[in-house]
Design a protein around this motif. Structure first.
Motif, PDB file in Angstrom:
ATOM      1  N   VAL A   1      -0.476 -37.253 -71.034  1.00 45.63           N
ATOM      2  CA  VAL A   1       0.419 -36.160 -71.407  1.00 45.63           C
ATOM      3  C   VAL A   1       0.534 -35.180 -70.245  1.00 45.63           C
ATOM      4  CG1 VAL A   1      -0.101 -36.353 -73.865  1.00 45.63           C
ATOM      5  CG2 VAL A   1      -1.390 -34.750 -72.465  1.00 45.63           C
ATOM      6  N   ARG A   2       1.623 -34.439 -70.246  1.00 43.82           N
ATOM      7  CA  ARG A   2       1.837 -33.389 -69.253  1.00 43.82           C
ATOM      8  C   ARG A   2       1.579 -32.046 -69.919  1.00 43.82           C
ATOM      9  NH1 ARG A   2       6.316 -30.303 -67.555  1.00 43.82           N
ATOM     10  NH2 ARG A   2       7.548 -31.307 -69.179  1.00 43.82           N
ATOM     11  N   ILE A   3       0.760 -31.222 -69.288  1.00 39.31           N
ATOM     12  CA  ILE A   3       0.457 -29.896 -69.831  1.00 39.31           C
ATOM     13  C   ILE A   3       1.628 -28.976 -69.524  1.00 39.31           C
ATOM     14  CG2 ILE A   3      -1.112 -27.916 -69.745  1.00 39.31           C
ATOM     15  CD1 ILE A   3      -2.346 -30.486 -70.965  1.00 39.31           C
TER      16      ILE A   3
ATOM     17  N   GLU B   1       3.571 -34.464 -74.342  1.00 31.29           N
ATOM     18  CA  GLU B   1       3.176 -33.194 -73.740  1.00 31.29           C
ATOM     19  C   GLU B   1       2.064 -32.562 -74.553  1.00 31.29           C
ATOM     20  OE1 GLU B   1       7.602 -32.179 -71.974  1.00 31.29           O
ATOM     21  OE2 GLU B   1       7.008 -31.349 -73.910  1.00 31.29           O
ATOM     22  N   GLY B   2       1.440 -31.537 -73.956  1.00 33.15           N
ATOM     23  CA  GLY B   2       0.346 -30.881 -74.642  1.00 33.15           C
ATOM     24  C   GLY B   2       0.102 -29.476 -74.138  1.00 33.15           C
ATOM     25  N   ALA B   3      -0.800 -28.788 -74.816  1.00 38.84           N
ATOM     26  CA  ALA B   3      -1.178 -27.421 -74.473  1.00 38.84           C
ATOM     27  C   ALA B   3      -2.664 -27.373 -74.170  1.00 38.84           C
ATOM     28  CB  ALA B   3      -0.852 -26.488 -75.634  1.00 38.84           C
ATOM     29  N   HIS B   4      -3.011 -26.702 -73.079  1.00 40.58           N
ATOM     30  CA  HIS B   4      -4.409 -26.524 -72.692  1.00 40.58           C
ATOM     31  C   HIS B   4      -4.575 -25.078 -72.251  1.00 40.58           C
ATOM     32  CE1 HIS B   4      -8.220 -27.018 -70.527  1.00 40.58           C
ATOM     33  NE2 HIS B   4      -8.384 -28.105 -71.277  1.00 40.58           N
ATOM     34  N   LEU B   5      -5.753 -24.502 -72.487  1.00 37.54           N
ATOM     35  CA  LEU B   5      -5.964 -23.097 -72.150  1.00 37.54           C
ATOM     36  C   LEU B   5      -6.067 -22.834 -70.652  1.00 37.54           C
ATOM     37  CD1 LEU B   5      -8.434 -21.928 -74.928  1.00 37.54           C
ATOM     38  CD2 LEU B   5      -6.099 -21.155 -74.559  1.00 37.54           C
ATOM     39  N   ARG B   6      -6.712 -23.705 -69.893  1.00 38.23           N
ATOM     40  CA  ARG B   6      -7.010 -23.395 -68.499  1.00 38.23           C
ATOM     41  C   ARG B   6      -6.377 -24.300 -67.451  1.00 38.23           C
ATOM     42  NH1 ARG B   6     -11.027 -23.456 -71.335  1.00 38.23           N
ATOM     43  NH2 ARG B   6     -12.430 -21.840 -71.931  1.00 38.23           N
ATOM     44  N   LEU B   7      -6.041 -25.512 -67.782  1.00 38.25           N
ATOM     45  CA  LEU B   7      -5.462 -26.411 -66.783  1.00 38.25           C
ATOM     46  C   LEU B   7      -4.108 -25.878 -66.316  1.00 38.25           C
ATOM     47  CD1 LEU B   7      -6.270 -29.937 -68.228  1.00 38.25           C
ATOM     48  CD2 LEU B   7      -7.259 -28.861 -66.207  1.00 38.25           C
ATOM     49  N   PRO B   8      -3.789 -26.050 -65.030  1.00 34.58           N
ATOM     50  CA  PRO B   8      -2.488 -25.588 -64.537  1.00 34.58           C
ATOM     51  C   PRO B   8      -1.346 -26.297 -65.259  1.00 34.58           C
ATOM     52  CG  PRO B   8      -3.933 -26.169 -62.707  1.00 34.58           C
ATOM     53  CD  PRO B   8      -4.620 -26.620 -63.956  1.00 34.58           C
ATOM     54  N   LEU B   9      -0.274 -25.567 -65.464  1.00 37.03           N
ATOM     55  CA  LEU B   9       0.898 -26.167 -66.076  1.00 37.03           C
ATOM     56  C   LEU B   9       1.397 -27.297 -65.185  1.00 37.03           C
ATOM     57  CD1 LEU B   9       2.685 -22.916 -67.230  1.00 37.03           C
ATOM     58  CD2 LEU B   9       1.400 -24.511 -68.635  1.00 37.03           C
ATOM     59  N   ASN B  10       1.912 -28.334 -65.792  1.00 34.14           N
ATOM     60  CA  ASN B  10       2.445 -29.523 -65.132  1.00 34.14           C
ATOM     61  C   ASN B  10       1.343 -30.495 -64.691  1.00 34.14           C
ATOM     62  OD1 ASN B  10       5.005 -30.529 -64.877  1.00 34.14           O
ATOM     63  ND2 ASN B  10       5.134 -30.119 -62.708  1.00 34.14           N
TER      64      ASN B  10
ATOM     65  N   VAL C   1      -9.679 -28.374 -77.845  1.00 34.04           N
ATOM     66  CA  VAL C   1      -9.484 -28.376 -76.393  1.00 34.04           C
ATOM     67  C   VAL C   1      -8.032 -28.646 -75.996  1.00 34.04           C
ATOM     68  CG1 VAL C   1     -11.856 -28.971 -75.823  1.00 34.04           C
ATOM     69  CG2 VAL C   1     -10.188 -30.794 -76.159  1.00 34.04           C
ATOM     70  N   ILE C   2      -7.246 -29.263 -76.887  1.00 32.07           N
ATOM     71  CA  ILE C   2      -5.857 -29.580 -76.551  1.00 32.07           C
ATOM     72  C   ILE C   2      -5.027 -29.669 -77.826  1.00 32.07           C
ATOM     73  CG2 ILE C   2      -6.154 -32.106 -76.564  1.00 32.07           C
ATOM     74  CD1 ILE C   2      -4.301 -32.148 -74.039  1.00 32.07           C
ATOM     75  N   ASP C   3      -3.779 -29.210 -77.714  1.00 36.54           N
ATOM     76  CA  ASP C   3      -2.769 -29.410 -78.751  1.00 36.54           C
ATOM     77  C   ASP C   3      -1.771 -30.409 -78.196  1.00 36.54           C
ATOM     78  OD1 ASP C   3      -3.431 -27.874 -80.966  1.00 36.54           O
ATOM     79  OD2 ASP C   3      -2.397 -26.092 -80.235  1.00 36.54           O
ATOM     80  N   LEU C   4      -1.349 -31.340 -79.017  1.00 38.42           N
ATOM     81  CA  LEU C   4      -0.453 -32.408 -78.570  1.00 38.42           C
ATOM     82  C   LEU C   4       0.855 -32.382 -79.342  1.00 38.42           C
ATOM     83  CD1 LEU C   4      -3.154 -35.205 -78.583  1.00 38.42           C
ATOM     84  CD2 LEU C   4      -2.224 -34.067 -76.553  1.00 38.42           C
ATOM     85  N   THR C   5       1.866 -32.997 -78.780  1.00 38.90           N
ATOM     86  CA  THR C   5       3.111 -33.190 -79.511  1.00 38.90           C
ATOM     87  C   THR C   5       2.904 -34.313 -80.532  1.00 38.90           C
ATOM     88  OG1 THR C   5       3.896 -34.759 -77.862  1.00 38.90           O
ATOM     89  CG2 THR C   5       4.574 -32.441 -77.599  1.00 38.90           C
TER      90      THR C   5
END
Length: 146
Positions: free
Chosen positions: A78-80, A53-62, A91-95
């Motif tokens: 990964v799934r946001i 999984e990961g974190a993104h500022l603008r992409l929709p969750l899932n 641009v992205i944080d990852l597990t």
């Protein structure tokens, strides 16, 4: 002027994954530190270092995103499920599991490209006390692409 307004109305009603299904973004990726394990994400799930999984500022969750390490060409999907990173230039944080699949654990930060590959599906509607109680049919089928 009316052309600009028409384009704004047309693209304003689309979600990012619908407008650009293979959106590509380049930048730096980092991964969650151990202190975030167990904390809730923006999606309401708990951060698990073993999930892809990961974190993104603008992409929709899932949203499902293929992340490619540009230094060694290793990729993972990964799934946001969170918002971030909040560090400039990232641009992205990852597990931890996703970072390990990309081979970036020792460096901590890697140059990556992101490509939207689709929309994920919700795993469960209610919180579970035992993560192993999810039937195999409902577990996400996300594996590193090597």
């Amino acid at each position: 002027m009316s052309l600009i307004m028409s384009l704004m109305l047309f693209f304003g009603n689309m979600k990012p994954t619908e407008a650009l299904p293979s959106l590509i973004q380049k930048g730096k990726a980092s991964f969650y530190s151990k202190k975030f394990t167990g904390r809730k994400t923006a999606y309401g799930e708990r951060v698990s270092p073993d999930a892809l999984e990961g974190a993104h500022l603008r992409l929709p969750l899932n949203t499902l995103v293929e992340v490619t390490n540009l230094d060694n060409n290793r990729s993972v999907i990964v799934r946001i499920n969170d918002r971030g990173p909040f560090t400039k230039g990232r641009v992205i944080d990852l597990t931890h599991a996703a970072a390990h699949a990309l081979g970036m654990i020792s460096k901590g930060v890697a140059n990556v490209s992101l490509r939207v590959v689709g929309k994920g599906r919700a795993i469960a509607m209610a919180p579970l006390t035992n993560p192993f109680s999810i039937p195999v049919a409902y577990q996400p089928m996300l594996e590193p692409v090597l």
